[in-house]
Design an enzyme around this catalytic site. Sequence first.
Site, PDB file in Angstrom:
ATOM      1  N   HIS A  29      21.192  62.202  53.605  1.00 32.43           N
ATOM      2  CA  HIS A  29      20.858  61.464  54.830  1.00 32.43           C
ATOM      3  C   HIS A  29      19.622  62.069  55.507  1.00 32.43           C
ATOM      4  CE1 HIS A  29      25.436  61.018  54.763  1.00 32.43           C
ATOM      5  NE2 HIS A  29      25.026  59.771  54.687  1.00 32.43           N
ATOM      6  N   LYS A  83      20.698  56.825  45.609  1.00 31.76           N
ATOM      7  CA  LYS A  83      22.079  57.124  45.226  1.00 31.76           C
ATOM      8  C   LYS A  83      22.896  55.834  45.197  1.00 31.76           C
ATOM      9  CE  LYS A  83      26.167  59.170  46.000  1.00 31.76           C
ATOM     10  NZ  LYS A  83      27.003  58.455  46.944  1.00 31.76           N
ATOM     11  N   SER A  99      27.309  63.433  48.660  1.00 33.43           N
ATOM     12  CA  SER A  99      28.031  62.282  49.184  1.00 33.43           C
ATOM     13  C   SER A  99      29.013  62.777  50.228  1.00 33.43           C
ATOM     14  CB  SER A  99      28.806  61.593  48.053  1.00 33.43           C
ATOM     15  OG  SER A  99      29.784  60.721  48.597  1.00 33.43           O
ATOM     16  N   ARG A 157      31.800  61.678  50.601  1.00 30.62           N
ATOM     17  CA  ARG A 157      33.114  61.657  49.944  1.00 30.62           C
ATOM     18  C   ARG A 157      33.372  62.906  49.100  1.00 30.62           C
ATOM     19  NH1 ARG A 157      32.105  55.746  49.746  1.00 30.62           N
ATOM     20  NH2 ARG A 157      33.752  54.773  50.977  1.00 30.62           N
TER      21      ARG A 157
END
Length: 283
Positions: free
Chosen positions: A37, A149, A185, A187
């Site tokens: 990010h 991504k 990520s 996650r």
Amino acid sequence: MELLQTIAAVRNYVAAARQRGLSIGLVPTMGYLHEGHLSLARAARQQNDVVIMSIFVNPTQFGPNEDFARYPRDLERDRELAAGAGVDAVFAPAVEEMYPAGYATYVQVEGLTEVLCGASRPGHFRGVTTVVSKLFNIVQPDRAYFGQKDYQQALVIKRMVRDLNFPIEIITIPTVREADGLALSSRNKYLTPEQRRSALSLHRALNLGSDLIKAGEREAAAVRRAMEKEITAWPETRIDYVAISDADTLKPLEKIGGRVLLALAVWVGNTRLIDNVVLEVND
Ligand code: AMP
């Protein structure tokens, strides 16, 4: 750095910037920020006078049995990281601000959304294109930044911008990886240490596929089989898809050539991870 929580506050902030003749870059995210990010934010910082990052875990892009409720959230930490990357304002609305009672309008890109992640996650891209359209209308940026991504997502957004005439330049930023190759990520936080090791199978499979193609293999089925074997050799992995596709149309390839997308989605335990690589094959 400003924290904006209402659409009205964003409109005021943007109007003031526009009055001063400033350009605006938008970085849409679901938060729990990492270096991926932040690389989007840094690119936006270089190319725009004002950088706005949205942080919104968008319920309409999650399926009923997906991880919306447990998706990681930490706005305080995100605000510090965003400020450090040069973000001027974070837009972090409540769900009711974006989807008030009676909300009924959705944006759908056909075709490109019916394969790969779109096939495994019905409705996902409809939620993405809807929320991104809303963010584009709220912020009205000159440029918006997306990560490679999520290759299919960036492609779908570019198509939407073209089809619906949004006067916005879409910029794609390369995937940021851990030292061992795992794509960053939010996650990844779900993974146990053993699953974290298995998660490396995605990167290893992409490398293996790329190496086979560079060595001259042109049968997509053979490359796919080798990649699948690499993934399933690791504990707790379950393949959602391994695809070798035309990078522009996302149509599956039998013979490898042109701009080729190797893309995969793999469950590691209860966590679904994705990764991809694009190759130019000209022979
Ligand atoms: P998300 O918060 O996961 O919705 O991601 C927000 C934006 O960051 C999307 O455009 C993603 O493609 C991008 N992004 C996520 N992970 C990475 C990464 N590892 N490298 C580059 N961009 C990323």
